[in-house]
Design an enzyme around this catalytic site. Sequence first.
Site, short mmCIF file in Angstrom:
data_model
loop_
_atom_site.label_atom_id
_atom_site.label_comp_id
_atom_site.label_asym_id
_atom_site.label_seq_id
_atom_site.Cartn_x
_atom_site.Cartn_y
_atom_site.Cartn_z
N SER A 102 79.28 36.96 54.23
CA SER A 102 80.58 36.29 54.29
C SER A 102 81.25 36.55 55.63
O SER A 102 80.77 37.35 56.44
CB SER A 102 81.49 36.78 53.16
OG SER A 102 81.95 38.10 53.44
N SER A 104 84.27 37.89 56.17
CA SER A 104 85.43 38.79 56.07
C SER A 104 85.50 39.80 57.21
O SER A 104 86.56 40.38 57.44
CB SER A 104 85.40 39.54 54.73
OG SER A 104 84.34 40.48 54.70
N LYS A 159 83.37 46.65 54.70
CA LYS A 159 84.73 46.56 55.24
C LYS A 159 84.92 47.69 56.22
O LYS A 159 84.09 48.58 56.38
CB LYS A 159 85.78 46.67 54.12
CG LYS A 159 85.62 45.69 52.96
CD LYS A 159 85.91 44.25 53.34
CE LYS A 159 85.73 43.32 52.15
NZ LYS A 159 85.85 41.90 52.53
N SER A 264 89.93 37.98 53.77
CA SER A 264 89.18 39.11 53.26
C SER A 264 89.82 39.63 51.98
O SER A 264 91.00 39.96 51.96
CB SER A 264 89.15 40.24 54.31
OG SER A 264 88.58 41.41 53.77
#
Length: 299
Positions: A102, A104, A159, A264
């Site tokens: 993704s 994010s 993250k 995100s």
Amino acid sequence: MNFALILFVLVVITGIAWVADKLVFARQRRSSAALALAEFDAQRQHRQAVSGPSDLDRSRAKLAEEKLRQPWWLEYSASFFPVILAVFVLRSFVVEPFKIPSGSMIPTLLIGDFILVNKYNYGIRLPVVNKKIMDIGEPQRGDVMVFRYPKDESLDYIKRVIGVPGDVVRYENKKLTINGKPAEYKQLPDYLDEERLAYSKHYLETLPGGVQHGILNDSDRPAFIAGADPDFPFRDNCTYNQLGLTCKVPEGHYFVMGDNRDNSLDSRYWGFVPDKNIVGRAFMIWMNLGNFGRVGSFK
């Protein structure tokens, strides 16, 4: 699909076959070969009447090869054991590859980046159960961390660590403050997100402590956090308002955010990452099929 569990099962199965071959089956084959060769040699004088010495030697060698050969099921299982074991140990305790699914973490990581994750920086953990058995280090602010998603541990998320245990993280008006110290921002040229075909505001963010990395903000997105889970663990540690939120990170947990801040789903929405969910620290892009220039380490 739990690939670690599948790999562990394969190690066990092939390991049993390998040990059984070393301790039992190989001895049986050698004994059978010895008996067959002894019988062959006993009949050698008779055989020489119809075959030359060289033919007899070839026949004897072929007989020995046939008797010593592993059955196909054992050949495949036992011979693959060292390779599977090496992959299992390497992937479980040293480094593991992941693919970014993704956007994010744009601009730091792009969709399609293949990354490597250090498995021992944050302690040695037993594979499959992910239980820490040896402390080596802890996640630091600014680290890019892979972890099991707290709401569905079958999924791996990536993250950036923003808050460590005990930190008070405030994210208001799209700006970070940690323990009362504001992050610093330097505006960069707008960033074109090729997936969304849209420009985002691009900043160089410097966290308290000096870690720098790029982040994106969308000017048309509000500052307040919409759609946050009202019932995640330690939800009372967070206060939401029209400007954003303030959270105190509980012991044994981490507050994480994506660098693509307005695109995100992270700790602002589903809460803190418990230490038991940590997989490792991402440190390198080892391949991107669409852009080989991205290969290398990143901050």
